[in-house]
Design an enzyme around this catalytic site. Structure first.
Site, PDB file in Angstrom:
ATOM      1  N   ASP A 183      81.874 -12.100 -17.895  1.00  0.00           N
ATOM      2  CA  ASP A 183      81.807 -11.037 -17.065  1.00  0.00           C
ATOM      3  C   ASP A 183      83.043 -10.733 -16.634  1.00  0.00           C
ATOM      4  O   ASP A 183      83.736 -11.508 -15.826  1.00  0.00           O
ATOM      5  CB  ASP A 183      80.857 -11.505 -15.878  1.00  0.00           C
ATOM      6  CG  ASP A 183      79.300 -11.680 -16.259  1.00  0.00           C
ATOM      7  OD1 ASP A 183      79.041 -10.777 -17.110  1.00  0.00           O
ATOM      8  OD2 ASP A 183      78.675 -12.329 -16.024  1.00  0.00           O
ATOM      9  N   ASP A 218      67.758  -5.273 -18.148  1.00  0.00           N
ATOM     10  CA  ASP A 218      67.812  -6.275 -17.113  1.00  0.00           C
ATOM     11  C   ASP A 218      66.306  -6.210 -16.489  1.00  0.00           C
ATOM     12  O   ASP A 218      66.123  -5.168 -15.870  1.00  0.00           O
ATOM     13  CB  ASP A 218      68.862  -5.810 -16.040  1.00  0.00           C
ATOM     14  CG  ASP A 218      70.216  -6.142 -16.499  1.00  0.00           C
ATOM     15  OD1 ASP A 218      70.361  -6.397 -17.678  1.00  0.00           O
ATOM     16  OD2 ASP A 218      71.282  -5.607 -15.866  1.00  0.00           O
TER      17      ASP A 218
END
Lengths: 274, 203
Positions: free
Chosen positions: A11, A134
């Site tokens: 990330d 997600d």
């Protein structure tokens, strides 16, 4: 025999020169793990099967920085690279592939404009079009109540899965399983499936979610969210039927380096590349 | 000097970096004159058979001449498939026909066995014959990503295969022409060994 893939995820916060890899628990308690190029190289040497870079700011302005990171990484890293965050039009795919990436992952942009999947897969091929989903559980009392959602039985009760966008900040009410099937129809080559309920918790992957997706789809599933130890990874690759497992913090902070995870899987009889 | 044909097909950087990493000088070009002068030609490729053949049209004669002159040639992934006669992916379009045979789609029956299409990920080779390209390589894992595979008329050209519901040719070779269905440039250190073998044993 096709091996199950182990995929470290970086990330990336690209607001500093060279970027930095961050990891938060449900977007809080941010820790810094290192520079993206440096970490990617380490994971490559450790035997990672693929590496995912996610621009967590998903900003237009930082896409060039991301391209620079990919450019530098692929000088010395010879496994597939996937890039996500801020990919909005076919040209973004082309630019990332030119920088050395093999796949691009989109979530929000694809939900806003599903034709992007058709267009991008025509230009760069399905194999380069990963859809990030997600998914958040929405529990229901009575499984017969709903015909607009695909209801899944979990140990915690019946639920359907709601697609979230903008990195978990907004919910769409779109059924994640139905959306995944539409993505496949439109030309997606792979699904990067993150459980919002498990992400950052290290409580294990969402097994019913991965099982359902893997059974309903013909394209590979990368399980993400909740991987806290090699046992969790084993569970999602076997019981969960996922094709690959993605994790972040267990690799970043050397809790379970890639070779340790792979040795564990091999001993349990899972085909892995060692 | 290694010359990579740039005909507008995705990620050329990785194959360039791969060869560079194992010590080769590399030129990536779309210029016909440069390609005519090439000692060693690399044909990469990602995407659809038909589109690739369309983009390759203007280089077809140069490629055939290169092969006829007995100069080393390496095709990778779709760069292997276009060396065959035809493909189910684009039925109306002829391939380069260096190898006679057909490119076919993985049968849907694979899905019933829990296999996915595309064949994406790391699969281990079954070595069928000795080849200079495969020196020191055993049942190692290589990175594959494809929905179609080749069926050569002549089995003799198959140097290695992988199992994926069907037996998939992974390395084909004939005289000076070599091709891999997998991506050696994405197959880690062992993939780079294949590129090294190409430099050391084929050139």
């Amino acid at each position: 025999m096709l091996a199950k893939r182990i995929i470290p995820c970086l990330d990336c916060d690209l607001n500093v020169p060279h970027g930095r890899v961050v990891k938060g628990v449900e977007f809080k308690q941010i820790r810094y793990a290192g520079e993206p190029v440096e970490l990617a190289t380490k994971y490559y040497q450790d035997g990672a099967d693929e590496i995912v870079f996610l621009d967590i700011t998903a900003s237009h302005e930082r896409r060039e920085t991301m391209a620079d990171v990919i450019n530098a990484t692929t000088e010395n890293v010879f496994v597939p690279i996937c890039v996500g965050g801020g990919i909005r039009k076919p040209q973004d795919y082309v630019n990332m592939l030119k920088a050395g990436a093999d796949k691009c992952s989109t979530n929000t942009a694809a939900i806003h404009n599903p034709d992007l999947i058709n267009e991008a897969s025509k230009v760069v091929g399905s194999q380069a079009c990963v859809i990030g989903i997600d998914a958040k559980r929405r529990y229901i009392e009575d499984p017969k109540e709903s015909d607009e959602h695909i209801i899944i039985e979990t140990p915690q009760g019946y639920c359907w899965y709601d697609c979230s966008i903008y990195g978990g900040r907004e919910f769409t009410g779109i059924d994640a399983v139905k959306w995944a099937m539409e993505c496949q129809e439109r030309g997606a080559g792979e699904i990067l499936l993150t459980s919002m309920d498990r992400d950052g918790t290290k409580d294990g992957y969402d097994i019913p979610l991965n099982q359902t997706m893997s059974q309903m789809l013909d394209i590979p599933i990368i399980a993400s969210g909740g991987g806290g130890n090699p046992e969790d990874i084993y569970e999602v690759l076997t019981l969960g039927k996922a094709d690959a497992a993605l994790a972040a913090s267990i690799f970043h902070f050397d809790e379970y380096p890639v070779p340790v995870v792979k040795e564990f899987l091999k001993e349990k009889g899972v085909a892995v590349r060692l | 000097m290694i010359t990579i044909i740039d005909y507008g097909s995705g990620n050329l950087k990785s194959i360039r970096n791969g060869f560079h990493h194992v010590g080769a000088e590399v030129l990536v070009t779309r210029d016909k004159e440069e390609l005519k002068k090439a000692d060693v030609m690399i044909l990469p490729g990602v995407g659809a058979f038909g589109t690739a053949m369309e983009n390759l049209k203007k280089y077809e004669d140069i490629i055939h001449q290169h092969i006829k002159d007995d100069k080393p040639f390496l095709g990778v992934c779709l760069g292997l498939q276009v060396l065959f006669s035809e493909s189910e992916e684009s039925p109306m379009i002829r391939g380069l026909d260096v190898f006679s045979g057909k490119v076919v789609r993985f049968p849907d029956t694979l899905l019933n066995d829990g296999l996915k299409i595309p064949h994406m990920g790391w699969n281990n080779l079954n070595i069928k014959q000795n080849s200079p390209l495969l020196e020191g390589i055993g049942s190692d894992y290589m990175y594959f990503v494809h929905s179609y595979y080749v069926r050569p008329d002549n089995e003799e050209v198959v140097m290695a295969t992988v199992d994926y519901g069907v037996e998939v040719p992974a390395v084909v070779a004939q005289d000076n022409v070599y091709a891999t269905q997998f991506h050696p440039e994405k197959s880690g250190e062992i993939g780079l060994e294949i590129l090294k073998n190409f430099l050391r044993n084929v050139l």
